[in-house]
Design a protein around this motif. Structure first.
Motif, PDB file in Angstrom:
ATOM      1  N   PRO A   1      -2.035  10.068   0.659  1.00 48.91           N
ATOM      2  CA  PRO A   1      -0.880   9.769   1.673  1.00 48.91           C
ATOM      3  C   PRO A   1      -1.560   9.654   3.246  1.00 48.91           C
ATOM      4  O   PRO A   1      -2.457  10.335   3.704  1.00 48.91           O
ATOM      5  N   MET A   2      -1.155   8.585   3.769  1.00 51.87           N
ATOM      6  CA  MET A   2      -1.742   8.334   5.267  1.00 51.87           C
ATOM      7  C   MET A   2      -0.815   7.162   5.855  1.00 51.87           C
ATOM      8  O   MET A   2       0.107   6.689   5.144  1.00 51.87           O
ATOM      9  N   ASP A   3      -1.050   6.608   6.926  1.00 50.64           N
ATOM     10  CA  ASP A   3      -0.440   5.616   7.737  1.00 50.64           C
ATOM     11  C   ASP A   3      -0.588   4.151   6.812  1.00 50.64           C
ATOM     12  O   ASP A   3      -1.660   3.607   6.952  1.00 50.64           O
ATOM     13  N   ALA A   4       0.377   3.802   5.944  1.00 46.48           N
ATOM     14  CA  ALA A   4       0.264   2.629   5.353  1.00 46.48           C
ATOM     15  C   ALA A   4       0.187   1.395   6.223  1.00 46.48           C
ATOM     16  O   ALA A   4      -0.532   0.468   5.687  1.00 46.48           O
ATOM     17  N   LYS A   5       0.565   1.255   7.431  1.00 46.77           N
ATOM     18  CA  LYS A   5       0.483   0.173   8.338  1.00 46.77           C
ATOM     19  C   LYS A   5      -0.935  -0.020   8.701  1.00 46.77           C
ATOM     20  O   LYS A   5      -1.591  -0.899   8.751  1.00 46.77           O
TER      21      LYS A   5
ATOM     22  N   PHE B   1       0.872  -1.154   0.065  1.00 49.05           N
ATOM     23  CA  PHE B   1      -0.053  -0.104   0.055  1.00 49.05           C
ATOM     24  C   PHE B   1       1.053   1.374   0.017  1.00 49.05           C
ATOM     25  O   PHE B   1       0.508   2.203  -0.478  1.00 49.05           O
ATOM     26  N   GLN B   2       2.177   1.055   0.697  1.00 49.95           N
ATOM     27  CA  GLN B   2       2.874   2.358   0.572  1.00 49.95           C
ATOM     28  C   GLN B   2       3.342   2.722  -0.874  1.00 49.95           C
ATOM     29  O   GLN B   2       3.449   4.022  -1.236  1.00 49.95           O
ATOM     30  N   THR B   3       3.619   1.711  -1.663  1.00 50.89           N
ATOM     31  CA  THR B   3       3.848   1.794  -3.020  1.00 50.89           C
ATOM     32  C   THR B   3       2.902   2.585  -3.705  1.00 50.89           C
ATOM     33  O   THR B   3       2.860   3.361  -4.630  1.00 50.89           O
ATOM     34  N   ALA B   4       1.394   2.010  -3.458  1.00 51.87           N
ATOM     35  CA  ALA B   4       0.382   2.779  -4.081  1.00 51.87           C
ATOM     36  C   ALA B   4       0.379   4.224  -3.762  1.00 51.87           C
ATOM     37  O   ALA B   4       0.096   5.255  -4.357  1.00 51.87           O
ATOM     38  N   MET B   5       0.532   4.552  -2.599  1.00 47.81           N
ATOM     39  CA  MET B   5       0.827   5.939  -2.004  1.00 47.81           C
ATOM     40  C   MET B   5       1.564   6.874  -2.686  1.00 47.81           C
ATOM     41  O   MET B   5       1.630   7.882  -3.036  1.00 47.81           O
TER      42      MET B   5
END
Length: 206
Positions: free
Chosen positions: A151-155, A140-144
């Motif tokens: 942008p938000m907390d990927a975890k 999900f971080q890659t998608a962000m």
């Protein structure tokens, strides 16, 4: 300290048979309602054979739950990594939901027994869920980073997604009527995906 050696083909087959029998019995009779004699009879082995493979009954429970979650979440994350786009969540959710009924016994054992066995819950959390959350977080971080997700907390996003997936695992026996058709399963998957991707506010605040 017990030394571990590679299992022979027959020993591996026996171990697998014990675990499958344990899963079936734990699901139907509960952990406390299942004796080691029950397990041995169901697996068609001597009771002493159980303890050549596992130190005690609790170890069998932990192995059943851990192995099951590893398989389920690995399949999920494999599908996520193969998505055509980061927006194709509904298709992934539907495919996984259609297969989760095959793991109904394991899900029942995990969710019920984890309430009464904190060591089981902690083991699944540290050995399975935490590791899988890290993989999903990176996804999900890659998608962000690509601007597809805001942008938000990927975890946190990873935890929410895995949580929705776990709830979906019980959809046929909880939030969906028994014998739900494939079209109803599709609608359920699309609804979960829509909530995950867009939230529930009619007009999100800027």
């Amino acid at each position: 300290m017990r030394t571990s050696y590679p299992l022979s083909a027959s020993e591996s087959e026996t171990r697998t048979r014990i675990l499958k029998s344990a899963l079936r019995l734990f699901s139907r009779q509960g952990y406390d309602g299942t004796t080691t004699r029950d397990l041995a009879e169901a697996a068609n082995v001597a009771e002493g054979t159980l303890f050549r493979h596992f130190p005690n009954k609790k170890a069998i429970l932990v192995e059943v739950a851990t192995q099951g979650w590893v398989e389920i979440l690995t399949d999920l994350l494999t599908e996520l990594s193969g998505m055509e786009s980061y927006k194709a969540v509904a298709q992934v959710m539907k495919r996984r939901m259609m297969h989760l009924h095959e793991n109904a016994d394991m899900l029942r054992v995990c969710f019920i027994e984890a309430q009464f066995h904190p060591d089981l819950r902690d083991h699944i959390q540290t050995e399975v869920v935490a590791k899988m959350t890290d993989v999903a977080e990176a996804f999900f971080q890659t998608a962000m980073d690509q601007g597809i997700y805001r942008p938000m907390d990927a975890k946190m996003v990873a935890r929410v997604f895995l949580g929705m997936f776990a709830i979906a695992g019980f959809s046929q026996s909880t939030i969906m009527p028994p014998g739900a058709a494939a079209t109803e399963m599709q609608s359920m998957a699309e609804g979960l995906a829509d909530i995950f991707l867009h939230g529930v506010l009619a007009h999100p605040e800027p």
